[in-house]
Design an enzyme around this catalytic site. Structure first.
Site, PDB file in Angstrom:
ATOM      1  N   GLU A 192       0.833  -1.205   0.000  1.00  0.00           N
ATOM      2  CA  GLU A 192       0.000   0.000   0.000  1.00  0.00           C
ATOM      3  C   GLU A 192       0.870   1.259   0.000  1.00  0.00           C
ATOM      4  O   GLU A 192       0.764   2.124   0.861  1.00  0.00           O
ATOM      5  CB  GLU A 192      -0.973  -0.006   1.189  1.00  0.00           C
ATOM      6  CG  GLU A 192      -2.191   0.881   0.936  1.00  0.00           C
ATOM      7  CD  GLU A 192      -3.291   0.705   1.976  1.00  0.00           C
ATOM      8  OE1 GLU A 192      -4.327   1.360   1.831  1.00  0.00           O
ATOM      9  OE2 GLU A 192      -3.108  -0.101   2.920  1.00  0.00           O
ATOM     10  N   ASP A 205      -0.012  -7.815   3.207  1.00  0.00           N
ATOM     11  CA  ASP A 205      -1.312  -7.516   3.810  1.00  0.00           C
ATOM     12  C   ASP A 205      -2.333  -8.387   3.085  1.00  0.00           C
ATOM     13  O   ASP A 205      -2.739  -8.091   1.968  1.00  0.00           O
ATOM     14  CB  ASP A 205      -1.621  -6.020   3.631  1.00  0.00           C
ATOM     15  CG  ASP A 205      -2.983  -5.635   4.165  1.00  0.00           C
ATOM     16  OD1 ASP A 205      -3.711  -6.522   4.655  1.00  0.00           O
ATOM     17  OD2 ASP A 205      -3.337  -4.445   4.083  1.00  0.00           O
ATOM     18  N   ASN A 249      -5.342  -9.159   4.285  1.00  0.00           N
ATOM     19  CA  ASN A 249      -6.704  -8.685   4.560  1.00  0.00           C
ATOM     20  C   ASN A 249      -7.648  -9.819   4.963  1.00  0.00           C
ATOM     21  O   ASN A 249      -8.841  -9.779   4.671  1.00  0.00           O
ATOM     22  CB  ASN A 249      -7.268  -7.909   3.366  1.00  0.00           C
ATOM     23  CG  ASN A 249      -6.942  -6.423   3.446  1.00  0.00           C
ATOM     24  OD1 ASN A 249      -7.138  -5.800   4.481  1.00  0.00           O
ATOM     25  ND2 ASN A 249      -6.437  -5.866   2.359  1.00  0.00           N
ATOM     26  N   ASP A 292      -2.065   2.563  10.007  1.00  0.00           N
ATOM     27  CA  ASP A 292      -2.957   1.720  10.806  1.00  0.00           C
ATOM     28  C   ASP A 292      -2.450   0.280  10.905  1.00  0.00           C
ATOM     29  O   ASP A 292      -3.070  -0.553  11.573  1.00  0.00           O
ATOM     30  CB  ASP A 292      -4.389   1.755  10.258  1.00  0.00           C
ATOM     31  CG  ASP A 292      -4.471   1.526   8.754  1.00  0.00           C
ATOM     32  OD1 ASP A 292      -3.411   1.364   8.114  1.00  0.00           O
ATOM     33  OD2 ASP A 292      -5.591   1.529   8.224  1.00  0.00           O
ATOM     34  N   HIS A 293      -1.324  -0.007  10.249  1.00  0.00           N
ATOM     35  CA  HIS A 293      -0.664  -1.314  10.368  1.00  0.00           C
ATOM     36  C   HIS A 293       0.617  -1.180  11.187  1.00  0.00           C
ATOM     37  O   HIS A 293       1.197  -0.099  11.277  1.00  0.00           O
ATOM     38  CB  HIS A 293      -0.286  -1.866   8.994  1.00  0.00           C
ATOM     39  CG  HIS A 293      -1.443  -2.259   8.138  1.00  0.00           C
ATOM     40  ND1 HIS A 293      -1.862  -3.557   7.982  1.00  0.00           N
ATOM     41  CD2 HIS A 293      -2.272  -1.506   7.378  1.00  0.00           C
ATOM     42  CE1 HIS A 293      -2.892  -3.601   7.160  1.00  0.00           C
ATOM     43  NE2 HIS A 293      -3.162  -2.353   6.782  1.00  0.00           N
TER      44      HIS A 293
END
Length: 236
Positions: free
Chosen positions: A3, A120, A122, A224-225
């Site tokens: 990201e 990630d 998810n 946020d990670h």
């Protein structure tokens, strides 16, 4: 890294090479969206950008750095799985991605190549992987279909699965709240540690056996990670 939300012109020389590590990237076509990268001190023998899938390659979701020698064929993969939380349309895209990448990883595994996919994903695989699992049984990231996909990926090849190992759980099989790698920006989730474990190292068994330590860095917050680090006893 996943990201990135950056295009190639956005990366200054100080971001293209960090502390002697050369960066390799797969940028999304859409500005400010997705993107993955690998930083490496050792120059790869080959860098593969994309899965060969038009839909997801446009979103910048897959980069594989290969380190091949007469003694070893090793790949380091950075991958950013779609999130389906924003709409049913994106959830269906997520399912298409899972259907596309599973046979790709299985073929890599069957080829005899050692690799680790860092990304990630998810998906929180089990109840132990998120704080409020009961309240998320019908939410993207903890849906039965997604969790079943993870189970199949982690099932041995000779049992019809993907033959990969969840390295963090290999090293830390017991349930603890310390495993979370993502927290919502709402409801003081981070302060209350109401988190999810959705970032993984997924490795071939031979490579997973060389893993010596895994940690989640929470001393500083970057997004946020939280970064997931695994130390492997293997040379390139």
């Amino acid at each position: 890294m996943q990201e990135l939300k950056a295009q190639a012109p956005d990366l200054s020389p100080s971001l293209s090479v960090i502390d002697g590590m050369q960066g390799f990237f797969h940028h999304a076509q859409k500005k400010g969206y997705s993107g993955v990268g690998v930083y490496s001190r050792v120059t790869p023998s080959e860098v593969i950008v994309g899965l060969g899938d038009e839909e997801f390659d446009a979103e910048g979701r897959y980069l594989e750095a290969r380190y091949d020698s007469p003694h070893r064929r090793l790949s380091i993969i950075s991958c950013y799985f779609p999130s389906g939380s924003s709409s049913e349309e994106r959830q269906q895209a997520k399912y298409r991605f899972l259907a596309r990448i599973a046979p790709h990883l299985r073929a890599l595994r069957q080829s005899g190549r050692e690799f680790v996919l860092m990304g990630d994903v998810n998906i929180a695989h089990r109840e132990a992987d998120l704080k409020n699992w009961k309240g998320n049984l019908k939410n993207s990231g903890f849906l039965p279909e997604e969790r079943a996909w993870m189970t199949t990926l982690l099932t041995p090849l000779d049992q019809g699965g993907g033959g990969l190992v969840d390295v963090y759980r290999h090293l830390h099989p017991d349930t603890t709240d310390a495993c979370y790698t993502w927290w919502s920006n709402r409801g003081q989730a981070r302060a209350k540690n109401v988190g999810w474990r959705i970032d993984y190292h997924l490795a071939t068994p031979g490579l997973a056996e060389t893993a010596r330590a895994a940690s989640i860095y929470k001393d500083s917050w970057f997004s946020d990670h939280a970064p997931l680090t695994v130390d492997y006893d293997v040379s390139l």
